[in-house]
Design a protein around this motif. Sequence first.
Motif, PDB file in Angstrom:
ATOM      1  N   SER A 120       0.836  -1.225   0.000  1.00  0.00           N
ATOM      2  CA  SER A 120       0.000   0.000   0.000  1.00  0.00           C
ATOM      3  C   SER A 120       0.864   1.266   0.000  1.00  0.00           C
ATOM      4  CB  SER A 120      -0.908  -0.015   1.232  1.00  0.00           C
ATOM      5  OG  SER A 120      -0.120  -0.267   2.373  1.00  0.00           O
ATOM      6  N   LEU A 121       2.211   1.101   0.113  1.00  0.00           N
ATOM      7  CA  LEU A 121       3.069   2.304   0.047  1.00  0.00           C
ATOM      8  C   LEU A 121       3.968   2.185  -1.184  1.00  0.00           C
ATOM      9  CD1 LEU A 121       4.146   2.487   3.821  1.00  0.00           C
ATOM     10  CD2 LEU A 121       2.315   3.764   2.673  1.00  0.00           C
ATOM     11  N   ASN A 122       4.038   3.242  -2.006  1.00  0.00           N
ATOM     12  CA  ASN A 122       4.870   3.205  -3.219  1.00  0.00           C
ATOM     13  C   ASN A 122       6.336   3.070  -2.802  1.00  0.00           C
ATOM     14  OD1 ASN A 122       6.394   3.746  -5.453  1.00  0.00           O
ATOM     15  ND2 ASN A 122       4.948   5.249  -6.295  1.00  0.00           N
ATOM     16  N   PRO A 123       6.970   1.911  -3.166  1.00  0.00           N
ATOM     17  CA  PRO A 123       8.335   1.639  -2.656  1.00  0.00           C
ATOM     18  C   PRO A 123       9.348   2.686  -3.104  1.00  0.00           C
ATOM     19  CG  PRO A 123       7.722   0.057  -4.383  1.00  0.00           C
ATOM     20  CD  PRO A 123       6.511   0.876  -4.102  1.00  0.00           C
ATOM     21  N   GLY A 124       9.023   3.435  -4.170  1.00  0.00           N
ATOM     22  CA  GLY A 124      10.014   4.377  -4.701  1.00  0.00           C
ATOM     23  C   GLY A 124       9.919   5.753  -4.056  1.00  0.00           C
ATOM     24  N   MET A 125       8.969   5.936  -3.103  1.00  0.00           N
ATOM     25  CA  MET A 125       8.831   7.290  -2.516  1.00  0.00           C
ATOM     26  C   MET A 125       9.144   7.204  -1.020  1.00  0.00           C
ATOM     27  SD  MET A 125       5.226   8.021  -4.432  1.00  0.00           S
ATOM     28  CE  MET A 125       4.797   9.619  -3.756  1.00  0.00           C
ATOM     29  N   GLU A 129       7.352  12.169   1.085  1.00  0.00           N
ATOM     30  CA  GLU A 129       6.596  12.297  -0.185  1.00  0.00           C
ATOM     31  C   GLU A 129       5.256  11.572  -0.073  1.00  0.00           C
ATOM     32  OE1 GLU A 129       9.518  10.321  -2.397  1.00  0.00           O
ATOM     33  OE2 GLU A 129      10.444  12.094  -3.317  1.00  0.00           O
ATOM     34  N   GLU A 133       1.427  13.697  -0.245  1.00  0.00           N
ATOM     35  CA  GLU A 133       0.651  13.634  -1.502  1.00  0.00           C
ATOM     36  C   GLU A 133      -0.765  14.170  -1.330  1.00  0.00           C
ATOM     37  OE1 GLU A 133       0.731   9.682  -3.247  1.00  0.00           O
ATOM     38  OE2 GLU A 133       1.302  10.584  -5.158  1.00  0.00           O
ATOM     39  N   PRO A 134      -1.547  13.650  -0.350  1.00  0.00           N
ATOM     40  CA  PRO A 134      -2.917  14.217  -0.207  1.00  0.00           C
ATOM     41  C   PRO A 134      -2.865  15.720   0.086  1.00  0.00           C
ATOM     42  CG  PRO A 134      -2.469  12.503   1.466  1.00  0.00           C
ATOM     43  CD  PRO A 134      -1.278  12.572   0.599  1.00  0.00           C
ATOM     44  N   GLU A 136      -0.728  17.859  -1.106  1.00  0.00           N
ATOM     45  CA  GLU A 136      -0.546  18.581  -2.390  1.00  0.00           C
ATOM     46  C   GLU A 136      -1.877  18.682  -3.123  1.00  0.00           C
ATOM     47  OE1 GLU A 136       3.522  16.185  -2.964  1.00  0.00           O
ATOM     48  OE2 GLU A 136       2.455  16.641  -4.851  1.00  0.00           O
ATOM     49  N   ILE A 137      -2.634  17.570  -3.122  1.00  0.00           N
ATOM     50  CA  ILE A 137      -3.859  17.534  -3.951  1.00  0.00           C
ATOM     51  C   ILE A 137      -4.903  18.480  -3.374  1.00  0.00           C
ATOM     52  CG2 ILE A 137      -5.772  16.028  -4.711  1.00  0.00           C
ATOM     53  CD1 ILE A 137      -3.650  13.734  -4.588  1.00  0.00           C
ATOM     54  N   ASP A 165      12.569  10.726   6.222  1.00  0.00           N
ATOM     55  CA  ASP A 165      13.340  10.593   4.967  1.00  0.00           C
ATOM     56  C   ASP A 165      13.651   9.135   4.641  1.00  0.00           C
ATOM     57  OD1 ASP A 165      13.316  13.304   4.757  1.00  0.00           O
ATOM     58  OD2 ASP A 165      14.916  13.463   6.261  1.00  0.00           O
ATOM     59  N   TYR A 167      12.714   5.004   3.512  1.00  0.00           N
ATOM     60  CA  TYR A 167      11.872   4.385   2.457  1.00  0.00           C
ATOM     61  C   TYR A 167      11.062   3.247   3.072  1.00  0.00           C
ATOM     62  CZ  TYR A 167      14.055   7.259  -0.985  1.00  0.00           C
ATOM     63  OH  TYR A 167      14.452   8.349  -1.706  1.00  0.00           O
ATOM     64  N   ARG A 183      -1.220   8.929   6.446  1.00  0.00           N
ATOM     65  CA  ARG A 183      -1.532   9.466   5.101  1.00  0.00           C
ATOM     66  C   ARG A 183      -3.043   9.654   4.952  1.00  0.00           C
ATOM     67  NH1 ARG A 183       0.096   5.771   0.032  1.00  0.00           N
ATOM     68  NH2 ARG A 183      -1.374   4.333   1.019  1.00  0.00           N
ATOM     69  N   SER A 184      -3.820   8.713   5.524  1.00  0.00           N
ATOM     70  CA  SER A 184      -5.280   8.774   5.275  1.00  0.00           C
ATOM     71  C   SER A 184      -5.902   9.927   6.054  1.00  0.00           C
ATOM     72  CB  SER A 184      -5.919   7.445   5.687  1.00  0.00           C
ATOM     73  OG  SER A 184      -5.786   7.298   7.093  1.00  0.00           O
TER      74      SER A 184
END
Lengths: 338, 526, 281, 331, 316
Positions: A120-125, A129, A133-134, A136-137, A165, A167, A183-184
Amino acid sequence: MSDNSLLEGRGQARTGKTPLLEVRRLAKHFTIEKSLFGRTTKVLKAVDDVSFHIHRGETFGLVGESGCGKSTTGRSVIRLFDITSGEICYEGIDLAGMNERQLKPYRQKMQAIFQDPYSSLNPGMNVMELISEPLEIYGGYSRSNRRDRVIELLERVGLKREHADRYPHEFSGGQRQRISIARSIASGPEFVLCDEPISALDVSVQAQVVNMLEDLQQELGLTYLFIAHDLSMVRHISNRIGVMYMGKLVEVSFSEELYTHPAHPYTEALLAAIPIPDPKVLMPTDRLLQGELPSPIDAAIGCKFRSRCPYASRRCGEEEPVLKRIAPGHYAACHLHE
Amino acid sequence: MLRKRGLRAAIVLLLVSLFAGACSSYPVVTTDKGGLSGEGGNLIIAIKDDPKTFNPIYAGDSMSLTINNALYAPLLSVNNGEKKFVLAESLTAAKDLKKFTLKLRAGLVWHDGQPLTADDVLFTFNSILDEKQHSYFRSSFVLDGKPIKVNKADERTIEFVLPQASAAFESALVQIVPIPKHIFEGEADLEKSDKNYSPVGSGPFKFKEYRAGEYVLVERADTYFSEKSKLDSITFRIAKENNSAVLALQNGELNMLRVEPQDYAKVKAAGHAKLMMFPSGGVTTMVFNMNIDRMKQKEVRQAIVHALDKQELIQAGFSSTEFAEPAASIFSPDTLYVKKELPTYPYDKDKSKALLKAAGAEGLKIRFAYFSASTPETNMALYLQQKLKEVGIQVELIPLDGAALGKKALNKDNTDYDMSFGGYSMGFEPDAYKVLYLSDAAYNYSHYKNEQFDQWWQQAAVETDANKRAQLYGQIQELSAREVTTYPIAYGKSIIAIDARFAGIEEAVAKPVVMFDDFAKLYKQK
Amino acid sequence: MNRMRWTLLVSQLRTQKSALIALIILGIYVLAALAAPLAPHDPNTIHLDERLLPPSGQHWFGTDDNGRDYFARALYGARVSLSVGILAMLVSVTIGTIIGAISGYFGGKLDTFLMRSIDIGMSLPSFFLMLILNAYLKPGVVTIVLIIGLLSWMSISRIVRAETISVKEREYVLYARVSGQSTFRIIFRHIIPSIVPTIVVAATLNIAGVIMMESSLSFLGLGISPPDASWGSMLNNAKGYIGENPTLALFPGLLILTTVLAFNYLGDVFRAAFEPKVNRR
Amino acid sequence: MTELLSVDQLRTSFFTRDGEVQAVRGVSFSIKEGELIGIVGESGSGKSVTAKSLLRLIPPSGQIVGGQSKLRGVDLLSLPEEKLRKVRGHQVAMIFQDPMTSLNPVLTVGAQLTEVLRRHQKLSRRHARQEAIEWLRQVGIPSPEIRIDQYPHEFSGGMRQRVMIAMALSCKPDLLVADEPTTALDVTIQAQILALLTNLCKTTGTSVLLITHDLGVVAQVCSRVIVMYGGLIMEEGTVEDIFSAPQHPYTKGLLRSIPRMREGRRERLVPIEGSPPNLLNPPSGCPFMERCPQASSECLILPPYVESKPGHRSLCWLTVARKSERQEGLQ
Amino acid sequence: MKKYLLRRLLQLIPMLLFISIVSFALIRLAPGDPVMSFVTPNMSPDDIERIRASMGLDQPLYLQYAYWLQNVLTGNLGYSLINHRPVLDLIVERIPATLGLMGCSLVLSLIIGITLGLVAALNKNKPIDRVLSFLSYIGISLPGLWFAMILIYVFSIQLHWLPSLGMRTIGVNSVWDVILHGVMPCLVLSITSIAVFMRYIRSSTISQLEEDYVNIQYAYGSTSTVILFRHVLRNVLLPVITILGLSLPEIITGAFIVESIFSWPGMGSLGINAVFSLDYPMIMGITMMSSFLLIFGNLLADMMYGVVDPRIKSMR
């Protein structure tokens, strides 16, 4: 269909007001096979004519075995895909027909936590970040105070400032779910879909996550739709619980009453099957559910549970039972209660 | 249990079918002994590609011409100027060159035993003249729009009545080979008829077998009227890659091969084969495109020609002057009335720069087109680019494949390029060159227009007096050399390697395009 | 590429010595290509008297059939072959990724249409397409890059499509959709970065394929037009002299082999470095 | 009941690129004939590695670095490969966690069952097929004569686990090691499988070593329980003692963190803070130390196993302290 | 299964139709003129015009396509403009040689590829595995043309063991002679697919050996050889069928190039000449034939997969 009955039990559920979320006759069918000329010949009815409502500040539990359609219901409610038919009313407004642009304001109010901490977490961010994300949106935060907001959220879910910082692969399962929760709640939602948030965690870590969800509900007045197959944990966290079988909602009731007086034979069998963590209390082996789940594709009429139900009668084979009120706030879909 | 066995069987079946498919699809010939190598021997000749057809009135490519030369006998043939009568006994021309009578030998027979008579010759000419059959040789017998008349005098004599006098008629007759009337009569479309696959000829060899992509096998024909061939059979073997062909020559898989200049040293060193070299009758030229204004200036053309050293240019293209003689005239060495002493343009860089300055053409840019698949043209183009750069001319090379180059060259108002290479071999009759140099001729690549020039060509075509003709053609070559719109570079040479075990090469008379005039004279020494 | 993948790649390079060698080889060739003008002889000047010389002190690789210095031609050939390899790869990777991602993400009719046309494209014998396309365009590096690029993007778009379909189901993409992110942002912020490893691996293997295709293009007489040369065209010209001067074929062949070998090794190292097990438990 | 298997100081490590991961760090226990013993622990506790080490079934990167595992006096760990092969499947059988991947997808269920039968019981092809059909009927698979020729993908999760049980018990093993057999199944199917397993093992007298993370399953099925954490046994005892009088703080923490079924009152769960230890460089002392509410400096050194009651031992200084208090009280 | 086959065949028709339209348009729009390849200076322009008319080149494009399609449906692929013979006969004469070459190289690469792959997988990280892996890397990086030249140089020029010209020695008619001629072309064509199969078999065998069902077999006393041949091999070989289907395009292109290097009398050399002399009917014939081979190959591989893999069979 189900009227707005008085709600006792935990918390501050107000009576008489329109519920935060009302689902009416929801159906979601998947096409499995198409004929040569594109006409669909076989359909899988994942969710078939499901209705329920959730009041603000309440936790509605949705339980059932794999393939019963609980996850599909949850994902339909937050409009992760288009539904086949039915209405999803958020504060009285139906979201079913809306397109992405119209849904935007509701997306801020409705958030989600998923099951697998590793997917559920983007491994590249990194964590900063992920959580921003929410922010920013849904705007309202410049770059600098976005970082402070994220650190505040991290500490709120029991993580430290220096984690920002790192991963995802540097955290344990429990810590990752905490990041998902942070995040939610970042965009200040009212409703959170918890789609089996603790099924992939160890027992000791589950308790940490459940406690945090309860604290956040108290503090932020959140409303949860809590989906799980571990019935004992669902009973602990939910005010009201719905039991699903083969795409149908077979029973809805307050959590306490569901465990003490299960009305539907399937709920009864489900509860009997839970291994009780106390050697002195022996499981009732006589009422064990026999047989296998029937194939979801065959469109047989009548109650879907009749092939395994010990009380099945002729009528169950002909007429499909409908959810009926059998006690205040307690509904069951079974001919036994007519 | 059935399902399990089915599975294993499926996998085994897959493998076996693949392997069987691979082997059975080979038409493996085990019975037939291939070439009938009796004591006369089987000569294996390498050809570049499959022959296009076995029907002589459609044979244009060198492979078909070579094989048909063995299968069919011509009426008469001309080798380095002197005439030799084959099927025909005699050919008498009327005083005004408007009527020719041809008399066939007696007792001529086709390979299948049927008599070869004047009817066959008549049928051949009628088929060629018939527009519906669109044979390639029709234009040679239509003199400015009017076809000739052919009628049969008796069983062995044919009369040709021409609409106007033509000195070149005899050279046209040489190309024609009679085809059997009793085979092709009644065929609606000769070109596509399947009778072409098993040809019945009149030459020293008869058709035995053709295996696509591999070889054509012909064997001695006992019905041949003159001296029977000493060879038992000839196999024309298809060999695309010339270095594997040279290899096959060394290990005896091939006995005769047309050798490229760069392989000459290698074949000579190997010592298995005798090397024959003779003028190929072809002329390689450089053509200036007169549709381009800059090219109209004579000084520019002369400047360009002075900037090139012809010796080095030939060395670049043909690796040494041994394989291609420097050419002075636009006529090939075996053509009648060819002149040796003509104005030449020696290599002189300063003169070239001076001429360019005079013509106000410093910093000139030229687009040079050439045939990309030909190694000589590619290397000469590279050399030319480097040489012209030394005198300040910028050359852009444009490589084109055969079809594209041909289409552009024949387009009357083509301006796609300024210069290109040209090449042709027209045979011994000078009148045949008319098609390349008349102002409005289809194949006038350089599009050079000059009234005086045209008049001389027309007069020479009908002039009956030999030295008057010589004087006219002399003026033509003189003018072309001075105008230098088409600059002759070299007379090509054909090099043929023959396995040392075969003899009779002089009697067979080496000949361009078809390698030898009469394969029957070759034989295998004991 | 973010820090995490970079450290992974470096550690992989250190352990796999074969990858190191591959990088060194490629480094040398790129440097040689850049330093081509410093070569002792000019690659295109014809010396008719120095034809087909064996390798010697003066001419390290000997001379070709036109007397041109073979070592200089190899250097300039490196420029052409490597630039064709990289440019054609960029063309095919960009087209392939975009079409693959779109087709994979949206699915439905668009996906079937794109996939059917790719099936058709792949079943046209590429050999004929090469010949016909070349007839339209005037010869040169740009033409070769276009032809090879247009022929090799289809296999990449299939790989990218398959990967997109699997990534699309991952829960962080579901979350992105739930949190109202635009499709454009989802594809370029979540989907493409997660399939970058696969793209990188496919890209390196594609370069290998492209360089080999360039040499077969020259064989059909369609490659770079004289006087310039690429390794492929040098190899093709050497065909005629295989008997007496095998070195003419030896050098370009070896150069192509080592370059393609290096790219293949790099491709496998990237694959090992970005193995999905990184984010599996 | 005579002793069937005794494990003494078993140590197993995995040698990865980042160093040695000590998955099992000295485990000793024993199983008696016909006994149903359970090992419970969270992920990373080493329970699964212990089970697999008994039959030397650990993946290539792992190695058994010490200890013995005597089956009726014969040490399996030092047995040569061909002798050990005779034991595997015949005397000791295993069931794995995920039924979906336990069967070869391209062979029929019958083929895989008869293969095991014919290897250990030297039966003819036809006879083995009959025996296999019998066993399928015994594990509750309907119309076994037809289903024997079907392929694994035509069986549900529950059905496949029944096939695995049939395969295990068909060779009449003395010990059945079941590594989280029902974790991947739904709770109603889990109940059926557990009931089937316990009945069959009781009737055939096979002793069972059950590995699970679900305390409920242990309570209902096992007679004795071993609690593992950080590669070591924290506590071992009868199921009644462990659930009514847990000695080790980790066991207590585990029991407190699961929701109780008592009516009415719903107290807040008491979780164990922190996350499981990293076995790459395991702590010298008690692995639970950083998460233990009653940790003290003593815990830096591993305590001895002390029996608070015959047959109920635990690895904690608190138990040692309690024991000595009681002895002083006695004197 | 039959319904699935019917649906795939129905899909085949529009595809082949679409391919024929695309290739017809592409070929006819290329610059250049087929008549050029046999025109000689002494042919007058109106004769040339008549010849072009006889080839039907003067009609509008769509009409030409309509005629071509109508002929194809009646089994006549038209006449080659250059060889004056029906295209179908020319192709049918040459197909056995091409199919034979491709067939042998497929069989060769299957057998060698699979055995080497298994050997490498079983001795994982041992010296033999490293050597084989390195060879497989060479295999996929080797330019075919160069490999052919090396073989010719060593075995033909230096050692004179193998002939490098055509498919048969004249006057000798034995299977052995054909095989001798076929060794080098077959090797050049299959070197890459041997490497591809080897790498695939090695990696998939290694991953299969880590599957649960293999551990189960060990747990029930089976030996590694029994496990390999009875269980793992079947799972590893199944996808080979699809790879076979996918590698068809390279094999066909490769066959064309190998045929012209070794003067092998197959469809390849016919195709190359046809394109250089713009012999439209011949190019269309060969393009359609190779596309048909490709599509049919993939369909066959797909069907084979369904027959052999029970999971797919029950789905269809």
